[in-house]
Design an enzyme around this catalytic site. Sequence first.
Site, PDB file in Angstrom:
ATOM      1  N   HIS A   1     -13.448 -11.412   2.456  1.00 17.33           N
ATOM      2  CA  HIS A   1     -12.661 -12.156   1.457  1.00 17.33           C
ATOM      3  C   HIS A   1     -12.538 -13.637   1.814  1.00 17.33           C
ATOM      4  O   HIS A   1     -12.414 -14.004   2.980  1.00 17.33           O
ATOM      5  CB  HIS A   1     -11.266 -11.539   1.289  1.00 17.33           C
ATOM      6  CG  HIS A   1     -11.278 -10.311   0.419  1.00 17.33           C
ATOM      7  ND1 HIS A   1     -10.272  -9.373   0.438  1.00 17.33           N
ATOM      8  CD2 HIS A   1     -12.183  -9.881  -0.502  1.00 17.33           C
ATOM      9  CE1 HIS A   1     -10.564  -8.411  -0.442  1.00 17.33           C
ATOM     10  NE2 HIS A   1     -11.714  -8.696  -1.013  1.00 17.33           N
TER      11      HIS A   1
ATOM     12  N   ASP B   1      -6.461  -7.262   6.658  1.00 17.65           N
ATOM     13  CA  ASP B   1      -5.720  -6.819   5.476  1.00 17.65           C
ATOM     14  C   ASP B   1      -5.697  -5.290   5.395  1.00 17.65           C
ATOM     15  O   ASP B   1      -5.709  -4.717   4.304  1.00 17.65           O
ATOM     16  CB  ASP B   1      -6.349  -7.394   4.192  1.00 17.65           C
ATOM     17  CG  ASP B   1      -6.141  -8.894   4.069  1.00 17.65           C
ATOM     18  OD1 ASP B   1      -5.502  -9.494   4.949  1.00 17.65           O
ATOM     19  OD2 ASP B   1      -6.637  -9.462   3.072  1.00 17.65           O
TER      20      ASP B   1
ATOM     21  N   HIS C   1     -13.053  -9.530   7.576  1.00 22.14           N
ATOM     22  CA  HIS C   1     -13.699  -9.037   6.356  1.00 22.14           C
ATOM     23  C   HIS C   1     -14.099 -10.217   5.481  1.00 22.14           C
ATOM     24  O   HIS C   1     -13.750 -11.354   5.757  1.00 22.14           O
ATOM     25  CB  HIS C   1     -12.807  -8.045   5.603  1.00 22.14           C
ATOM     26  CG  HIS C   1     -11.553  -8.628   5.014  1.00 22.14           C
ATOM     27  ND1 HIS C   1     -10.552  -9.172   5.774  1.00 22.14           N
ATOM     28  CD2 HIS C   1     -11.125  -8.727   3.718  1.00 22.14           C
ATOM     29  CE1 HIS C   1      -9.563  -9.579   4.992  1.00 22.14           C
ATOM     30  NE2 HIS C   1      -9.891  -9.327   3.737  1.00 22.14           N
TER      31      HIS C   1
ATOM     32  N   HIS D   1      -1.292 -11.367   6.539  1.00 22.58           N
ATOM     33  CA  HIS D   1      -0.475 -11.935   5.454  1.00 22.58           C
ATOM     34  C   HIS D   1       1.012 -11.690   5.687  1.00 22.58           C
ATOM     35  O   HIS D   1       1.399 -10.655   6.242  1.00 22.58           O
ATOM     36  CB  HIS D   1      -0.837 -11.319   4.099  1.00 22.58           C
ATOM     37  CG  HIS D   1      -2.177 -11.720   3.583  1.00 22.58           C
ATOM     38  ND1 HIS D   1      -2.363 -12.837   2.799  1.00 22.58           N
ATOM     39  CD2 HIS D   1      -3.403 -11.166   3.743  1.00 22.58           C
ATOM     40  CE1 HIS D   1      -3.653 -12.945   2.487  1.00 22.58           C
ATOM     41  NE2 HIS D   1      -4.307 -11.940   3.048  1.00 22.58           N
TER      42      HIS D   1
ATOM     43  N   ASP E   1     -10.256 -15.847   1.669  1.00 18.96           N
ATOM     44  CA  ASP E   1      -9.118 -16.395   2.422  1.00 18.96           C
ATOM     45  C   ASP E   1      -9.223 -16.083   3.925  1.00 18.96           C
ATOM     46  O   ASP E   1      -8.336 -16.456   4.694  1.00 18.96           O
ATOM     47  CB  ASP E   1      -7.780 -15.915   1.837  1.00 18.96           C
ATOM     48  CG  ASP E   1      -7.609 -14.404   1.874  1.00 18.96           C
ATOM     49  OD1 ASP E   1      -8.520 -13.684   1.420  1.00 18.96           O
ATOM     50  OD2 ASP E   1      -6.564 -13.938   2.372  1.00 18.96           O
ATOM     51  N   HIS E   2     -10.307 -15.409   4.318  1.00 21.31           N
ATOM     52  CA  HIS E   2     -10.563 -15.135   5.733  1.00 21.31           C
ATOM     53  C   HIS E   2     -11.860 -15.773   6.218  1.00 21.31           C
ATOM     54  O   HIS E   2     -12.111 -15.816   7.423  1.00 21.31           O
ATOM     55  CB  HIS E   2     -10.612 -13.617   5.970  1.00 21.31           C
ATOM     56  CG  HIS E   2      -9.351 -12.924   5.524  1.00 21.31           C
ATOM     57  ND1 HIS E   2      -8.380 -12.503   6.391  1.00 21.31           N
ATOM     58  CD2 HIS E   2      -8.884 -12.650   4.272  1.00 21.31           C
ATOM     59  CE1 HIS E   2      -7.374 -11.973   5.705  1.00 21.31           C
ATOM     60  NE2 HIS E   2      -7.653 -12.057   4.413  1.00 21.31           N
TER      61      HIS E   2
HETATM   62 FE    FE Z   1      -6.438 -11.595   2.779  1.00 22.31          FE
HETATM   63 ZN    ZN Z   2      -8.543  -9.447   1.967  1.00 23.49          ZN
END
Ligand code: FE
Ligand code: ZN
Length: 268
Positions: A58, A146, A56, A184, A60-61
């Site tokens: 975001h 996530d 996805h 996570h 942090d990905h």
């Molecule tokens: Fe994340």
């Molecule tokens: Zn996320």
Amino acid sequence: MALEFFQFPYLEDNYGVLIHDQASGETACVDAGEPEAVLAALKSTGWTLTQLWITHHHWDHTDGLLAVKKATGAHVFGPKYKGVEKLGAEGSETREIEIDGLDTRLAEGDTFSFAGHDVQILHTPGHTMDMINFYIPSENTVFTGDTLFVMGCGRLFEGSPELMWNGMQKLMKLPSETVVYCAHEYTSGNASFALTVDPQNAALKSRVAEVAALRAENRPTVPTTLAQELATNPFLRPADPSIRAHLGMEHASDAEVFTEIRLRKDNA
Ligand code: FE
Ligand code: ZN
């Protein structure tokens, strides 16, 4: 031959995973939040990246996507769907987000091949509208980004609880022995919360003790299995009579109970 999996931590609490096929030498990586972490994992395994799978949009990905692609020449797979960011205090205005650098855009039901293994796509909008999960039936393994966490589920930044519950049900239909890699290490907080809505669950109580022991030694609680999640994750258990009784929602729909649990977690 079975694929090999190498999980590595990055940023504060993220996990990336390398997937390797020894016979062909092919390697995939799930998400690329931090390019240095991906390249270090490749260096330590000695594997050469051929595919990058993005769950996805975001940061942090995805922050390392272009750098990893440039450094390795990997083919990048990601969602065909767009993210929908809410703008302003009311969230009444929205902006669509499309991930840059994808070579192949995938939707629900799509299948592609990694080293001769089918990889199937499940679309689970909720945390983001573009969230996809990568499922490898031959390895009984799914990468949920996530969406589904150990004893938890992703926060609903973009989609409704009903949508997320639909996505959860797709994952719940996979074989119970399926190994679940999530993105996570949120398990300690999820475990404490799970006990507040499902306090009578003996399987949950013993698991909370197990994960506390793992975390005390700074060891990962990921991956998990679908069987363990079905037994202990309140977000997969809205049909459970004991949870319903605890919430005073005996006659509500599963979606309504899921929504209530998500709301309580947001306010916990
Ligand atoms: Fe994340
Ligand atoms: Zn996320």
